[in-house]
Write a protein that holds these residues in place. Structure first.
Motif, PDB file in Angstrom:
ATOM      1  N   ARG A  34       0.866  -1.184   0.000  1.00 12.21           N
ATOM      2  CA  ARG A  34       0.000   0.000   0.000  1.00 12.21           C
ATOM      3  C   ARG A  34       0.901   1.231   0.000  1.00 12.21           C
ATOM      4  NH1 ARG A  34      -5.160  -1.292   0.467  1.00 12.21           N
ATOM      5  NH2 ARG A  34      -5.763  -3.331   1.303  1.00 12.21           N
ATOM      6  N   ASP A  38      -2.344   5.288  -1.635  1.00 15.40           N
ATOM      7  CA  ASP A  38      -3.280   4.191  -1.392  1.00 15.40           C
ATOM      8  C   ASP A  38      -4.046   4.492  -0.107  1.00 15.40           C
ATOM      9  OD1 ASP A  38      -4.105   1.534  -0.136  1.00 15.40           O
ATOM     10  OD2 ASP A  38      -3.339   0.815  -2.057  1.00 15.40           O
ATOM     11  N   ASN A  92     -12.319   0.651   2.209  1.00 17.40           N
ATOM     12  CA  ASN A  92     -11.261   0.723   1.215  1.00 17.40           C
ATOM     13  C   ASN A  92     -11.546  -0.143  -0.004  1.00 17.40           C
ATOM     14  OD1 ASN A  92     -10.345  -1.915   2.246  1.00 17.40           O
ATOM     15  ND2 ASN A  92      -8.399  -1.401   1.280  1.00 17.40           N
ATOM     16  N   LEU A 171      -3.583  -6.980  -7.001  1.00 12.84           N
ATOM     17  CA  LEU A 171      -4.570  -6.539  -6.010  1.00 12.84           C
ATOM     18  C   LEU A 171      -5.717  -7.518  -5.822  1.00 12.84           C
ATOM     19  CD1 LEU A 171      -2.978  -3.869  -6.506  1.00 12.84           C
ATOM     20  CD2 LEU A 171      -5.113  -2.676  -6.135  1.00 12.84           C
ATOM     21  N   ASN A 211      -7.252   1.936  -4.428  1.00 11.92           N
ATOM     22  CA  ASN A 211      -5.803   1.810  -4.614  1.00 11.92           C
ATOM     23  C   ASN A 211      -5.313   2.621  -5.807  1.00 11.92           C
ATOM     24  OD1 ASN A 211      -7.010  -1.305  -4.123  1.00 11.92           O
ATOM     25  ND2 ASN A 211      -5.643  -0.499  -2.550  1.00 11.92           N
TER      26      ASN A 211
END
Length: 247
Positions: A34, A38, A92, A171, A211
């Motif tokens: 991250r 991010d 997130n 990811l 992200n």
């Protein structure tokens, strides 16, 4: 004659476990890097935040399998953040728009589950004949239900990063723990360029994936359009929790 309390008397109000971090972030359980920008990197934010990882909520389960069975876990984690001191909750992963109404109803504080929630107000800024387009980590699994959950028109054009060389496979597929940042940026930029090429009426882009903010500037420079992401949304969201005090 009435007397007032001394100007030096001060009372500190209690009731929470943690102070000075009014925003709580629900995190997926993942091991990819991250980087700054991010959502899961604490240095991204110009204010303190509280994090809570939702055990078992992998990116693959949330993005490719509609977070099936995970709603109770997200609600419990959100309540935990509120108990700690969070005055508002975000997540997130933009795909958690599926849970927007349920989490908001359960925790009793403002909730913003997805960057996609910006689409209606970005649309309001555009001139006639222009509309918002989306860049998402997974275009094939961003369903009408995800769009409805965030108040996004169902005919909104979108392009995913599934065909890229790095971003999606690191990811979402978790094929490795490290990431080629330059290639990840190219994947996001190429998706944005494809979106604009296929839809010349796109006047602004919203990035679904939390992200993607590290690559927003490169995309904006490439396509010459406004680009909004979770960073733009959450800095706005936080501004209401702690308005600036002007002298």
């Amino acid at each position: 004659m009435t007397t007032s309390a001394s100007s030096s008397s001060r009372i500190a109000r209690g009731g929470k476990a943690i102070y000075g971090a009014p925003l709580g972030i629900l995190m997926l359980e993942a091991r990819f890097p991250r980087i700054p920008g991010d959502m899961g990197n604490g240095t991204t934010w110009p204010f303190p935040v509280l994090y809570r990882v939702v055990s078992g909520a992998s990116p693959e389960k949330v993005v490719l399998k509609s977070a099936a069975g995970l709603l109770p876990d997200f609600i419990d984690a959100a309540k935990d953040l509120v108990r700690l001191g969070a005055e508002a909750i975000t997540t997130n992963c933009g795909f958690l728009s599926l849970f927007q109404k349920e989490i908001a109803a359960a925790v009793g504080v403002p909730v913003a589950t997805s960057s996609l929630m910006q689409v209606p107000w970005v649309q309001a800024t555009l001139p006639p004949g222009k509309r918002v387009g989306l860049v998402t980590v997974s275009g094939s699994t961003l369903t009408p239900a995800h769009l409805v959950g965030a108040g996004v028109p169902l005919d909104t054009p979108l392009v995913g990063t599934e065909n890229g060389k790095e971003f999606f496979r690191v990811l979402i597929k978790a094929e490795k723990d490290d990431m080629d940042i330059a290639q990840a940026e190219r994947d996001v930029v190429e998706a944005g360029k494809e979106l604009v090429a296929k839809n010349p009426d796109v006047g602004a882009i919203v990035l679904e994936c939390t992200n993607m903010p590290p690559y927003a500037a490169a995309l904006q420079a490439e396509v010459g359009l406004p680009v909004y992401d979770i960073y733009s949304m959450i800095t706005w969201f936080h501004a209401g929790l702690r308005p600036r005090v002007f002298a």
